[in-house]
Write an enzyme that holds these catalytic residues in place. Structure first.
Site, short mmCIF file in Angstrom:
data_model
loop_
_atom_site.label_atom_id
_atom_site.label_comp_id
_atom_site.label_asym_id
_atom_site.label_seq_id
_atom_site.Cartn_x
_atom_site.Cartn_y
_atom_site.Cartn_z
N LYS A 1 -49.17 3.16 -33.65
CA LYS A 1 -50.02 2.09 -34.17
C LYS A 1 -49.53 1.65 -35.55
CE LYS A 1 -53.02 1.73 -30.82
NZ LYS A 1 -54.46 1.84 -30.98
N GLN B 1 -55.25 16.35 -28.35
CA GLN B 1 -54.66 15.17 -27.72
C GLN B 1 -53.20 15.11 -28.11
OE1 GLN B 1 -57.63 13.02 -29.70
NE2 GLN B 1 -56.32 12.26 -31.33
N ASP C 1 -51.65 5.27 -28.08
CA ASP C 1 -50.69 6.21 -28.66
C ASP C 1 -51.03 7.67 -28.39
OD1 ASP C 1 -52.96 5.94 -30.23
OD2 ASP C 1 -51.90 6.24 -32.13
N ASP D 1 -62.11 17.34 -33.56
CA ASP D 1 -62.17 15.92 -33.26
C ASP D 1 -62.75 15.69 -31.85
OD1 ASP D 1 -61.29 13.23 -34.27
OD2 ASP D 1 -60.18 13.25 -32.40
N ASN D 2 -63.82 14.93 -31.78
CA ASN D 2 -64.42 14.53 -30.49
C ASN D 2 -64.62 15.70 -29.50
OD1 ASN D 2 -64.68 11.70 -30.98
ND2 ASN D 2 -62.48 11.49 -30.67
N GLU E 1 -67.21 17.18 -34.75
CA GLU E 1 -67.24 15.75 -35.05
C GLU E 1 -67.59 15.03 -33.75
OE1 GLU E 1 -65.25 11.66 -35.38
OE2 GLU E 1 -64.77 13.30 -34.03
N LYS F 1 -55.83 5.55 -42.05
CA LYS F 1 -55.46 6.16 -40.77
C LYS F 1 -54.11 5.64 -40.27
CE LYS F 1 -59.21 4.94 -38.57
NZ LYS F 1 -60.17 4.81 -37.45
N TYR F 2 -53.70 4.45 -40.76
CA TYR F 2 -52.48 3.82 -40.23
C TYR F 2 -51.43 3.54 -41.28
CZ TYR F 2 -56.05 3.04 -36.70
OH TYR F 2 -57.07 3.22 -35.81
#
Length: 615
Positions: free
Chosen positions: A220, A280, A315, A351-352, A380, A492-493
């Site tokens: 990204k 992930q 991604d 995360d998640n 989270e 974040k990017y």
């Protein structure tokens, strides 16, 4: 011999016909299906309802010991019953990470029954000598002193966690942005400045987004562009490249030794390091080529990318927890956590977690804590309340909350009452983040610096566990577009250097609040919260022991009104005068009676944090 036979016969009969009922045991979670969470040194209140037909006097006790201990049970007597037979007792828990088990014992107390009946008979002017004979017999042990002795059929578990699980202030920053040049990648060495900044502000935990290699495929770009331009670093959550996966370090951050030094420096500064555990993989992750059966595939045979409609994450690939090789996958994920524990990391922000199987988390957390009970897991999960709550029941030590979106007095009071007064208080430790890299609330976008001060004070005083994402102290509040909670030029990017030499009132407020939190144990407890009435909907007031916080929730306008205090709870009466010291400013005030006037102008001061002292 006859007396012994009589006692044995009575005991056998009582075991068979035992009429005692034990119910309403507290604290328990779903009848003991899940453990109750408690804090080191906490005054924990136990309770049970003991019932029996007839009018005999009953008694009860809590039996407790460390789980798995062969030592005798310790006994804590339950107090006198209320009208419904409910009894309570309190115990100061040990100052250590451990697991307690407890059970409830109940019995008929023949001595207390006899004494009661003797007193009633004597008060009526009647001959009570028969009771004297019975008492003498009881004291001679011709009858058992605990008749119909009954222990509840099951034991219950209390987990006493690490101190940082129940009281800590978190500071999130990206090591890659600890640089002065947006084209130069920050490193663990340059990130020592971030540690020093967090320590100066008084935080306890520094939380780092993923520190692993970042994939190139489908990377990204700036502001979440579908494609990255040359030199753009991509999202740290797109984990994995030819350089390695979840056990590797992004090469531009430094070496493993650099990270060990970073963790050691954090410890020297009094900080714990929390790492992001994001399950992930980027398309370039080694798992994709070496363990392709660990992923999900579409009907055309292509590995599925992650999505949360309408959002798509081109991604990253999610893992298939239910693949045929699931045991090897689960064990590999456990080994990742243990790998970073080996570097001195004791906290993991997950995360998640709500997108992975519940059974996996229950297994993983139990497995890790069996070897490392000091480790803390933060969930989270911004999803349905029932799922967030269930994850906490399964073992997560802390959980994100809806605090970010609770801005009105009614919303805050309703939500905090649920967290502190319902069953959630026994298992859900809410971490009140003011903002995250994903969440820039509308309130912060529109309210200016006063809004940042208001939300910071709310987070730091309502919850013993709170956090903020770096840039908050600089009041960064530009969204990517109207109606979005995403930051413009999101970190974040991209690499995002900041001028930390800017000293703002928010920096000083962070330091002051964290200092006050350490000095006042009342702010280290979630359960002692009591809201105080005000006659202005823009003024919220709440008390924690002898501390009173009054906040103007309107970041734009001055607000005034009266605050009502529960004087009896403070050992005061309506005629009392008492002194308050504002811990934020040092100013002193004298109040009279239970209602007093407050005026707060956000241009000058958004809140009072009073210490209440009797004159």
């Amino acid at each position: 011999m006859l007396a012994k036979r009589k006692i044995a016969k009575i005991l056998a009969m009582e075991e068979y016909f035992n009429p005692i009922v034990i119910e309403a045991i507290k604290p328990t979670l779903e009848a003991g299906l899940y453990p109750v969470k408690a804090n080191q040194g906490q005054l924990l209140h136990f309770g049970a309802r003991i019932l029996k037909d007839g009018h005999e006097e009953l008694a009860g006790a809590i039996l407790y010991r460390k789980l798995g201990s062969e030592n005798p049970w310790q006994e804590l007597l339950l107090g006198e019953p209320d009208w419904n037979g409910n009894r309570v007792a309190s115990l100061v828990l040990p100052n250590e990470i451990t697991i307690l088990e407890f059970a409830v014992l109940a019995w008929v107390d023949p001595v207390a029954t006899c004494l009661r009946d003797r007193q009633k008979t004597s008060d009526a002017g009647l001959d009570a000598s028969e009771y004297d004979l019975e008492l003498a017999s009881l004291h001679a042990q011709t009858l058992p002193l605990r008749r119909f002795l009954k222990r509840h059929e099951r034991s219950f578990i209390i987990e006493i966690g690490a101190k940082l699980a129940s009281f800590s202030a978190w500071y999130e920053f990206f090591p890659r942005s600890e640089t002065s040049d947006p084209k130069t990648h920050g490193t663990f060495k340059t990130s020592v400045a971030g540690l020093e900044r967090a320590a100066r502000l008084g935080f306890d935990v520094v939380y780092l987004p993923p520190i692993h290699p970042i994939g190139l495929t489908k990377r990204k770009g700036k502001n979440n562009a579908i494609s990255a331009k040359e030199g753009e670093p991509g999202s740290p959550w797109a984990i994995g490249s030819e350089a390695g996966g979840h056990k590797a370090i992004h090469q531009e951050l430094g070496s493993e030794e650099d990270f060990r030094v970073f963790v050691s420096e954090a410890k020297r500064l009094g900080l714990a390091v929390a790492l992001d555990f994001a399950i992930q993989c980027s398309p370039d992750h080694p798992y994709v080529s070496k363990k392709p059966h660990w992923f999900r595939y579409s009907v055309d045979g292509i590995i599925k990318t992650a999505e949360n409609p309408p959002k798509k994450y081109e991604d990253i690939y999610p893992l298939n927890f239910h693949c045929e090789d699931w045991q090897a996958l689960w064990n590999e994920l456990k080994s990742i956590v243990l790998h970073w524990i080996g570097f001195g990391v004791t906290i993991f922000r997950v995360d998640n977690p709500h997108t992975k199987p519940f059974s996996f988390w229950q297994w993983l957390i139990a497995e890790v804590k069996r070897e490392h009970p000091e480790v803390i897991f933060l969930a989270e999960a911004f999803t349905r309340p029932s799922i967030m709550q269930y994850l906490a029941k399964l073992g997560f030590d802390q959980s994100y909350t809806y605090f970010t979106w609770k801005n009105t007095k009614h919303e805050l009071e309703e939500y905090l009452t649920e967290l502190t007064k319902s069953e959630m208080k026994d298992y859900y430790r809410g971490n009140f983040f003011t903002n995250t890299p994903d969440i820039l609330s509308e309130y912060l976008q529109e309210g200016g610096r006063a809004a940042f001060a208001i939300r910071l004070i709310l987070a730091a005083t309502l919850s013993p566990v709170y956090g903020l994402y770096a840039g908050y102290e600089l009041a960064e509040n530009q969204p990517v577009h109207a109606g979005s909670e995403e930051y413009l030029d999101s970190e974040k990017y991209q690499i995002k250097p900041r001028d930390w030499s800017q000293s703002t009132e928010l920096t000083g407020l962070c330091q002051k609040l964290n200092s006050i939190r350490r000095a006042h144990s009342a702010l280290q407890d979630m359960h002692n919260l009591e809201f105080c009435p005000t006659d202005n909907a823009e003024l919220i007031a709440y008390r924690k022991q002898n501390l009173l916080c009054v906040i103007n929730l309107d970041p734009h306008n001055a607000q005034s009104g009266s605050v009502s205090l529960p004087l009896s709870s403070l050992g005061l009466d309506l005629s009392s005068s008492y002194q308050l010291t504002d811990l934020l400013t040092g100013e002193k005030y004298t109040w009279h009676g239970d209602q007093n006037f407050v005026h707060l102008d956000p241009a000058r001061q958004v809140a009072h944090l009073f210490s209440i002292d009797r004159q």
